[in-house]
Design a protein around this motif. Structure first.
Motif, PDB file in Angstrom:
ATOM      1  N   SER A 184       0.810  -1.216   0.000  1.00 63.11           N
ATOM      2  CA  SER A 184       0.000   0.000   0.000  1.00 63.11           C
ATOM      3  C   SER A 184       0.844   1.266   0.000  1.00 63.11           C
ATOM      4  O   SER A 184       2.046   1.232   0.278  1.00 63.11           O
ATOM      5  CB  SER A 184      -0.923   0.009   1.229  1.00 63.11           C
ATOM      6  OG  SER A 184      -0.174  -0.115   2.419  1.00 63.11           O
ATOM      7  N   PHE A 185       0.202   2.372  -0.324  1.00 66.25           N
ATOM      8  CA  PHE A 185       0.698   3.741  -0.215  1.00 66.25           C
ATOM      9  C   PHE A 185       1.698   4.164  -1.281  1.00 66.25           C
ATOM     10  O   PHE A 185       1.926   5.360  -1.438  1.00 66.25           O
ATOM     11  CB  PHE A 185       1.311   4.006   1.173  1.00 66.25           C
ATOM     12  CG  PHE A 185       0.271   4.284   2.224  1.00 66.25           C
ATOM     13  CD1 PHE A 185      -0.305   5.529   2.326  1.00 66.25           C
ATOM     14  CD2 PHE A 185      -0.131   3.289   3.080  1.00 66.25           C
ATOM     15  CE1 PHE A 185      -1.271   5.787   3.281  1.00 66.25           C
ATOM     16  CE2 PHE A 185      -1.097   3.527   4.036  1.00 66.25           C
ATOM     17  CZ  PHE A 185      -1.666   4.783   4.138  1.00 66.25           C
ATOM     18  N   VAL A 186       2.295   3.249  -2.003  1.00 67.09           N
ATOM     19  CA  VAL A 186       3.264   3.663  -3.031  1.00 67.09           C
ATOM     20  C   VAL A 186       2.558   4.458  -4.132  1.00 67.09           C
ATOM     21  O   VAL A 186       3.016   5.531  -4.531  1.00 67.09           O
ATOM     22  CB  VAL A 186       3.983   2.440  -3.629  1.00 67.09           C
ATOM     23  CG1 VAL A 186       4.912   2.871  -4.768  1.00 67.09           C
ATOM     24  CG2 VAL A 186       4.776   1.709  -2.561  1.00 67.09           C
ATOM     25  N   GLY A 187       1.437   3.927  -4.625  1.00 63.16           N
ATOM     26  CA  GLY A 187       0.710   4.608  -5.692  1.00 63.16           C
ATOM     27  C   GLY A 187       0.054   5.895  -5.254  1.00 63.16           C
ATOM     28  O   GLY A 187      -0.306   6.734  -6.089  1.00 63.16           O
ATOM     29  N   LEU A 188      -0.125   6.089  -3.956  1.00 69.04           N
ATOM     30  CA  LEU A 188      -0.756   7.298  -3.441  1.00 69.04           C
ATOM     31  C   LEU A 188       0.266   8.398  -3.179  1.00 69.04           C
ATOM     32  O   LEU A 188       0.039   9.569  -3.486  1.00 69.04           O
ATOM     33  CB  LEU A 188      -1.508   6.963  -2.152  1.00 69.04           C
ATOM     34  CG  LEU A 188      -2.388   8.063  -1.544  1.00 69.04           C
ATOM     35  CD1 LEU A 188      -3.498   8.448  -2.507  1.00 69.04           C
ATOM     36  CD2 LEU A 188      -2.961   7.595  -0.217  1.00 69.04           C
ATOM     37  N   ILE A 189       1.417   8.030  -2.634  1.00 72.45           N
ATOM     38  CA  ILE A 189       2.381   9.028  -2.166  1.00 72.45           C
ATOM     39  C   ILE A 189       3.310   9.532  -3.266  1.00 72.45           C
ATOM     40  O   ILE A 189       3.598  10.730  -3.339  1.00 72.45           O
ATOM     41  CB  ILE A 189       3.216   8.431  -1.010  1.00 72.45           C
ATOM     42  CG1 ILE A 189       2.336   8.271   0.219  1.00 72.45           C
ATOM     43  CG2 ILE A 189       4.413   9.304  -0.685  1.00 72.45           C
ATOM     44  CD1 ILE A 189       3.035   7.615   1.375  1.00 72.45           C
ATOM     45  N   VAL A 190       3.767   8.631  -4.122  1.00 70.01           N
ATOM     46  CA  VAL A 190       4.789   9.014  -5.107  1.00 70.01           C
ATOM     47  C   VAL A 190       4.357  10.185  -5.990  1.00 70.01           C
ATOM     48  O   VAL A 190       5.114  11.163  -6.146  1.00 70.01           O
ATOM     49  CB  VAL A 190       5.195   7.795  -5.966  1.00 70.01           C
ATOM     50  CG1 VAL A 190       6.047   8.238  -7.154  1.00 70.01           C
ATOM     51  CG2 VAL A 190       5.964   6.790  -5.119  1.00 70.01           C
ATOM     52  N   PRO A 191       3.146  10.163  -6.597  1.00 67.42           N
ATOM     53  CA  PRO A 191       2.753  11.328  -7.408  1.00 67.42           C
ATOM     54  C   PRO A 191       2.707  12.617  -6.599  1.00 67.42           C
ATOM     55  O   PRO A 191       3.039  13.688  -7.108  1.00 67.42           O
ATOM     56  CB  PRO A 191       1.359  10.929  -7.924  1.00 67.42           C
ATOM     57  CG  PRO A 191       1.342   9.444  -7.881  1.00 67.42           C
ATOM     58  CD  PRO A 191       2.144   9.080  -6.679  1.00 67.42           C
ATOM     59  N   HIS A 192       2.289  12.521  -5.314  1.00 63.16           N
ATOM     60  CA  HIS A 192       2.246  13.718  -4.472  1.00 63.16           C
ATOM     61  C   HIS A 192       3.637  14.277  -4.218  1.00 63.16           C
ATOM     62  O   HIS A 192       3.845  15.495  -4.225  1.00 63.16           O
ATOM     63  CB  HIS A 192       1.586  13.394  -3.137  1.00 63.16           C
ATOM     64  CG  HIS A 192       0.106  13.170  -3.241  1.00 63.16           C
ATOM     65  ND1 HIS A 192      -0.687  13.869  -4.118  1.00 63.16           N
ATOM     66  CD2 HIS A 192      -0.716  12.327  -2.581  1.00 63.16           C
ATOM     67  CE1 HIS A 192      -1.940  13.466  -3.997  1.00 63.16           C
ATOM     68  NE2 HIS A 192      -1.981  12.524  -3.069  1.00 63.16           N
ATOM     69  N   LEU A 193       4.595  13.408  -3.964  1.00 66.64           N
ATOM     70  CA  LEU A 193       5.960  13.866  -3.726  1.00 66.64           C
ATOM     71  C   LEU A 193       6.489  14.639  -4.931  1.00 66.64           C
ATOM     72  O   LEU A 193       7.206  15.641  -4.783  1.00 66.64           O
ATOM     73  CB  LEU A 193       6.870  12.668  -3.431  1.00 66.64           C
ATOM     74  CG  LEU A 193       6.642  11.963  -2.091  1.00 66.64           C
ATOM     75  CD1 LEU A 193       7.523  10.727  -1.987  1.00 66.64           C
ATOM     76  CD2 LEU A 193       6.933  12.909  -0.929  1.00 66.64           C
ATOM     77  N   LEU A 194       6.140  14.188  -6.123  1.00 68.19           N
ATOM     78  CA  LEU A 194       6.592  14.893  -7.329  1.00 68.19           C
ATOM     79  C   LEU A 194       5.831  16.193  -7.536  1.00 68.19           C
ATOM     80  O   LEU A 194       6.386  17.180  -8.033  1.00 68.19           O
ATOM     81  CB  LEU A 194       6.426  13.984  -8.546  1.00 68.19           C
ATOM     82  CG  LEU A 194       7.381  12.790  -8.587  1.00 68.19           C
ATOM     83  CD1 LEU A 194       7.020  11.849  -9.730  1.00 68.19           C
ATOM     84  CD2 LEU A 194       8.821  13.248  -8.733  1.00 68.19           C
ATOM     85  N   ARG A 195       4.562  16.224  -7.133  1.00 71.06           N
ATOM     86  CA  ARG A 195       3.788  17.455  -7.311  1.00 71.06           C
ATOM     87  C   ARG A 195       4.210  18.546  -6.332  1.00 71.06           C
ATOM     88  O   ARG A 195       3.879  19.717  -6.541  1.00 71.06           O
ATOM     89  CB  ARG A 195       2.295  17.169  -7.153  1.00 71.06           C
ATOM     90  CG  ARG A 195       1.717  16.362  -8.303  1.00 71.06           C
ATOM     91  CD  ARG A 195       0.204  16.357  -8.261  1.00 71.06           C
ATOM     92  NE  ARG A 195      -0.311  15.479  -9.293  1.00 71.06           N
ATOM     93  CZ  ARG A 195      -0.683  14.221  -9.087  1.00 71.06           C
ATOM     94  NH1 ARG A 195      -0.612  13.707  -7.860  1.00 71.06           N
ATOM     95  NH2 ARG A 195      -1.114  13.473 -10.076  1.00 71.06           N
ATOM     96  N   ILE A 196       4.896  18.193  -5.271  1.00 69.49           N
ATOM     97  CA  ILE A 196       5.417  19.207  -4.365  1.00 69.49           C
ATOM     98  C   ILE A 196       6.352  20.153  -5.118  1.00 69.49           C
ATOM     99  O   ILE A 196       6.516  21.320  -4.751  1.00 69.49           O
ATOM    100  CB  ILE A 196       6.160  18.546  -3.189  1.00 69.49           C
ATOM    101  CG1 ILE A 196       5.156  17.828  -2.286  1.00 69.49           C
ATOM    102  CG2 ILE A 196       6.941  19.555  -2.363  1.00 69.49           C
ATOM    103  CD1 ILE A 196       5.793  17.096  -1.139  1.00 69.49           C
ATOM    104  N   LEU A 232       6.807   9.339 -15.998  1.00 74.16           N
ATOM    105  CA  LEU A 232       8.142   8.746 -16.068  1.00 74.16           C
ATOM    106  C   LEU A 232       8.878   8.860 -14.732  1.00 74.16           C
ATOM    107  O   LEU A 232       9.483   7.905 -14.255  1.00 74.16           O
ATOM    108  CB  LEU A 232       8.949   9.416 -17.181  1.00 74.16           C
ATOM    109  CG  LEU A 232      10.339   8.843 -17.453  1.00 74.16           C
ATOM    110  CD1 LEU A 232      10.242   7.379 -17.871  1.00 74.16           C
ATOM    111  CD2 LEU A 232      11.047   9.647 -18.535  1.00 74.16           C
ATOM    112  N   ASN A 233       8.802  10.027 -14.115  1.00 81.08           N
ATOM    113  CA  ASN A 233       9.477  10.206 -12.832  1.00 81.08           C
ATOM    114  C   ASN A 233       8.816   9.410 -11.722  1.00 81.08           C
ATOM    115  O   ASN A 233       9.483   8.989 -10.772  1.00 81.08           O
ATOM    116  CB  ASN A 233       9.513  11.697 -12.470  1.00 81.08           C
ATOM    117  CG  ASN A 233      10.549  12.466 -13.264  1.00 81.08           C
ATOM    118  OD1 ASN A 233      11.739  12.343 -13.038  1.00 81.08           O
ATOM    119  ND2 ASN A 233      10.085  13.246 -14.228  1.00 81.08           N
ATOM    120  N   SER A 234       7.504   9.188 -11.813  1.00 77.19           N
ATOM    121  CA  SER A 234       6.824   8.342 -10.832  1.00 77.19           C
ATOM    122  C   SER A 234       7.357   6.920 -10.892  1.00 77.19           C
ATOM    123  O   SER A 234       7.499   6.260  -9.860  1.00 77.19           O
ATOM    124  CB  SER A 234       5.310   8.343 -11.088  1.00 77.19           C
ATOM    125  OG  SER A 234       4.741   9.597 -10.808  1.00 77.19           O
ATOM    126  N   ALA A 235       7.657   6.448 -12.100  1.00 75.32           N
ATOM    127  CA  ALA A 235       8.198   5.097 -12.242  1.00 75.32           C
ATOM    128  C   ALA A 235       9.536   4.966 -11.521  1.00 75.32           C
ATOM    129  O   ALA A 235       9.782   3.991 -10.806  1.00 75.32           O
ATOM    130  CB  ALA A 235       8.356   4.745 -13.726  1.00 75.32           C
TER     131      ALA A 235
END
Length: 344
Positions: free
Chosen positions: A270-282, A293-296
């Motif tokens: 859990s939580f990988v698909g939820l947090i990673v895009p948010h970290l990049l949107r910061i 691509l960066n989410s991957a």
């Protein structure tokens, strides 16, 4: 756009270097330490066809290396799946688990553990991944079928999430029931699998998940501009030529295949698909051409780091990786929620 693009272009090589470092650390440390010389020696012997690998070289080639590579692919699949769904529904809390994929996979795996022998369902070492993958596909299809409006044939985000919560509860109840009626070894297998584990990583799993991840990633990048157009609104996107119905089903199909295959081999994480895009949107950017691509890459970084922690915290025992991602992911997600004005 050019400023945002240059910022993302600088992020990708940095994340790639970080990923390489984390992978080397993940391979290096564990119950048995493996030196860089052992890694180089194992590669040399493998390329020359030499059979005399020592113990640490065999651990590297047969356990640590496939585990690290599988970790990268699974992390990428979960992170990209979250980024695609968040872009498609323009909602920052959507992730693969909320649309039934993970719970469906858990139910399929539990069904195999509890009743596989009874129904003589066995196709070799791929029986468990196949059962989990079928469960994930069926549950996700059920969520989207039930969330569609009878009048318009469309599904709103709110309806989708509510139906997803209900289906998740239903399948989790099924997992609980199967755990209750199963014998002790099968019940323990169900619990351990539902917490996520990479202990069964091998080269066939790496190949299957790798093909699924890379193929779906390449295809999803083709639709990044369409997802960018969708950010300004559905009517505006249709006005500039985006076929919303076709885009929706293509993105959903990509997500289900990618996440279902990854989950089928490693269990629920859990939580990988939820947090990673948010970290990049910061970083104040939501351009999907770079976000996907960066989410991957960042998904691979976080899951490799979690896998390293899961093997080091109770060494030589191993924590289920799902526990690590949840413990680390919950506070990070709460911190992100308290930040303002970076969602889309």
């Amino acid at each position: 756009m050019e400023k945002a693009s240059s910022r993302y272009k600088g992020i990708f090589p940095v994340l790639s270097v970080v990923l390489l470092i984390i992978v080397l650390l993940s391979i290096r440390y564990g119950a048995v330490s493996i030196t860089l010389e052992d890694m180089v020696s194992a590669f040399q012997k493998h390329l020359s066809g030499e059979q005399g690998l020592n113990l640490t070289e065999r651990i590297f080639m047969e356990i640590r290396l496939p585990r690290a590579i599988l970790c990268i692919f699974v992390g990428a699949s979960l992170a990209v799946g979250g980024a695609l769904l968040q872009a498609l529904f323009r909602n920052p809390i959507v992730e693969p688990g909320l649309v039934g994929t993970s719970c469906g996979a858990a139910f399929g795996a539990a069904l195999y553990f509890a009743l596989g022998a009874t129904f003589n369902f066995n196709v070799g070492e791929y029986t468990l991944p196949l059962a989990a993958c079928l469960g994930a596909i069926c549950s996700t299809a059920l969520v989207f079928f039930l969330s569609q409006s009878k009048q318009t044939g469309k599904s709103s985000v709110v309806t989708l999430l509510l139906v997803g919560i209900a289906i998740n509860a239903l399948f989790l109840s099924g997992v609980g029931f199967l755990s209750y009626i199963a014998r002790d070894p099968q019940a323990r297998s169900i619990i351990f699998w539902n917490l996520g584990t990479l202990s069964g990583a091998n080269w066939p799993a790496v190949i299957i998940v790798g093909i699924s991840t890379i193929t779906c990633l390449v295809i999803s990048l083709r639709y990044a501009k369409h997802l960018n157009a969708l950010m300004i609104g559905e009517e505006e996107a249709q006005f500039i030529g985006v076929n919303l119905k076709s885009l929706k089903w293509k993105i959903l199909l990509i997500n289900v295949i990618m996440v279902a295959v990854a989950t089928a081999f490693v269990g629920v994480i859990s939580f990988v698909g939820l947090i990673v895009p948010h970290l990049l949107r910061i970083l104040k950017g939501s351009d999907n051409r770079f976000l996907i691509l960066n989410s991957a890459v960042l998904g691979g970084v976080l899951l490799c780091l979690a896998d390293l922690l899961s093997r080091m915290l109770l060494r030589p025992a191993e924590l289920p990786i799902g526990i690590v991602t949840s413990v680390v992911g919950v506070p990070i997600f709460i911190i992100l929620l308290r930040k303002k004005n970076y969602f889309f």
